[in-house]
Scaffold this motif. Structure first.
Motif, PDB file in Angstrom:
ATOM      1  N   THR A  13       0.823  -1.203   0.000  1.00 22.35           N
ATOM      2  CA  THR A  13       0.000   0.000   0.000  1.00 22.35           C
ATOM      3  C   THR A  13       0.860   1.258   0.000  1.00 22.35           C
ATOM      4  OG1 THR A  13      -1.760  -1.150   1.207  1.00 22.35           O
ATOM      5  CG2 THR A  13      -1.825   1.248   1.220  1.00 22.35           C
ATOM      6  N   PHE A  14       1.930   1.251   0.789  1.00 20.11           N
ATOM      7  CA  PHE A  14       2.838   2.397   0.823  1.00 20.11           C
ATOM      8  C   PHE A  14       3.491   2.610  -0.542  1.00 20.11           C
ATOM      9  CE2 PHE A  14       7.161   4.109   1.467  1.00 20.11           C
ATOM     10  CZ  PHE A  14       6.824   5.356   1.992  1.00 20.11           C
TER      11      PHE A  14
ATOM     12  N   LEU B  16       3.153   5.901  -3.365  1.00 15.87           N
ATOM     13  CA  LEU B  16       4.229   6.612  -4.053  1.00 15.87           C
ATOM     14  C   LEU B  16       3.951   6.691  -5.546  1.00 15.87           C
ATOM     15  CD1 LEU B  16       7.381   5.127  -2.255  1.00 15.87           C
ATOM     16  CD2 LEU B  16       6.230   7.323  -1.834  1.00 15.87           C
ATOM     17  N   TYR B  17       3.450   5.588  -6.106  1.00 13.96           N
ATOM     18  CA  TYR B  17       3.067   5.625  -7.517  1.00 13.96           C
ATOM     19  C   TYR B  17       1.959   6.640  -7.759  1.00 13.96           C
ATOM     20  CZ  TYR B  17       0.073   4.574 -11.444  1.00 13.96           C
ATOM     21  OH  TYR B  17      -0.747   4.705 -12.531  1.00 13.96           O
ATOM     22  N   MET B  18       0.970   6.669  -6.870  1.00 12.34           N
ATOM     23  CA  MET B  18      -0.150   7.597  -7.032  1.00 12.34           C
ATOM     24  C   MET B  18       0.318   9.053  -7.012  1.00 12.34           C
ATOM     25  SD  MET B  18      -3.004   5.817  -7.311  1.00 12.34           S
ATOM     26  CE  MET B  18      -4.354   6.769  -6.675  1.00 12.34           C
TER      27      MET B  18
ATOM     28  N   VAL C 111      -5.870  -9.507  -1.241  1.00  9.67           N
ATOM     29  CA  VAL C 111      -6.457  -8.405  -0.472  1.00  9.67           C
ATOM     30  C   VAL C 111      -5.650  -7.123  -0.677  1.00  9.67           C
ATOM     31  CG1 VAL C 111      -6.906  -7.543   1.858  1.00  9.67           C
ATOM     32  CG2 VAL C 111      -7.541  -9.884   1.250  1.00  9.67           C
ATOM     33  N   ALA C 112      -4.325  -7.233  -0.678  1.00  9.68           N
ATOM     34  CA  ALA C 112      -3.483  -6.059  -0.887  1.00  9.68           C
ATOM     35  C   ALA C 112      -3.759  -5.429  -2.239  1.00  9.68           C
ATOM     36  CB  ALA C 112      -2.008  -6.442  -0.771  1.00  9.68           C
TER      37      ALA C 112
ATOM     38  N   LEU D 226      -6.245  -1.315  -5.708  1.00  2.00           N
ATOM     39  CA  LEU D 226      -7.144  -1.040  -6.827  1.00  2.00           C
ATOM     40  C   LEU D 226      -8.233  -0.050  -6.420  1.00  2.00           C
ATOM     41  CD1 LEU D 226      -8.193  -1.502  -9.655  1.00  2.00           C
ATOM     42  CD2 LEU D 226      -9.210  -3.659  -8.886  1.00  2.00           C
ATOM     43  N   ARG D 227      -8.707  -0.173  -5.190  1.00  2.36           N
ATOM     44  CA  ARG D 227      -9.696   0.795  -4.702  1.00  2.36           C
ATOM     45  C   ARG D 227      -9.115   2.213  -4.715  1.00  2.36           C
ATOM     46  NH1 ARG D 227     -11.160   0.753   1.561  1.00  2.36           N
ATOM     47  NH2 ARG D 227      -8.965   1.335   1.525  1.00  2.36           N
ATOM     48  N   LEU D 228      -7.888   2.371  -4.239  1.00  7.87           N
ATOM     49  CA  LEU D 228      -7.238   3.686  -4.256  1.00  7.87           C
ATOM     50  C   LEU D 228      -7.108   4.208  -5.682  1.00  7.87           C
ATOM     51  CD1 LEU D 228      -4.344   3.112  -1.685  1.00  7.87           C
ATOM     52  CD2 LEU D 228      -6.423   4.444  -1.320  1.00  7.87           C
TER      53      LEU D 228
END
Length: 207
Positions: A27-28, A32-34, A177-178, A183-185
């Motif tokens: 997630t972290f 960073l990609y986002m 799950v990760a 994907l939700r983000l």
């Protein structure tokens, strides 16, 4: 390893150390990609803001002649509804409800396809009218901004299809799950970008 316990996905802090590390690290890294993606769109919006004036139309269609706010409103409804459907899938994920996750993602995919269909129809009408990315600097900025977001939507839909297969095959493993959380983000971010496009391009263009 399937992490469903008592029919539910436990909160992140209830996971074992290994699962917590895997999901937290992924997630972290995705955040960073986002951030880099946000910088990309910021540059595209800046370019459009510079080139959206009549002087950059090169005698071709101007902003008010190109934007179609009514069609964009339907696109906005479709993308926000898709995010809502994926949110329902996330609720089902927390409950360990595989069928709910699958149904929510299928609805999100369908609404995403509707969004892209409306966008392609808008592009087709513009090309038919002679408004192409090669007509002027303004239209180049317009098409690059909208198409860049559209390509992100395509990637998101392909990602959802992959995750559907993984959910059906592997269930709610730590890796699955990760990916679903990331994907939700991603999907929520694309909806946020589109809202900015809708306001900055389509609504402003009617003024």
């Amino acid at each position: 390893m399937n992490i469903v316990k008592d029919g539910k996905i436990p909160p992140l802090w209830h996971y074992g150390h290994e699962e917590h590390d895997v999901i937290g690290a992924k997630t972290f890294g995705f955040w960073l990609y986002m951030l880099s993606d946000a910088l990309l769109f910021a540059g595209l919006f800046a370019a459009y803001g510079v080139l959206d004036h009549t002087m950059n139309a090169a005698g071709g269609p101007t902003e008010s002649q190109v934007v179609h706010p009514i069609a964009a409103t339907w696109q906005t409804f479709a993308v926000l509804s898709s995010v809502f459907a994926y949110s329902l899938a996330t609720v089902a994920l927390k409950r360990g409800n595989r069928a709910g996750v699958v149904l929510g993602m299928l609805a999100a995919i369908g609404l995403g396809v509707v969004f892209l269909g409306l966008e392609l129809a808008d592009f087709a009408s513009l090309f038919h009218a002679g408004a192409t990315p090669f007509t002027s600097g303004f239209l180049s900025a317009f098409f690059v901004l909208i198409a860049s977001h559209g390509l992100h939507m395509v990637f998101g839909l392909l990602w959802m299809l992959v995750m559907l297969v993984q959910v059906l095959r592997f269930g709610f493993s730590t890796a699955v799950v990760a990916q679903l959380l990331n994907l939700r983000l991603f999907w929520q971010f694309q909806a946020s970008v589109w809202v900015c496009v809708y306001v900055f391009v389509y609504l402003k263009g009617t003024i």
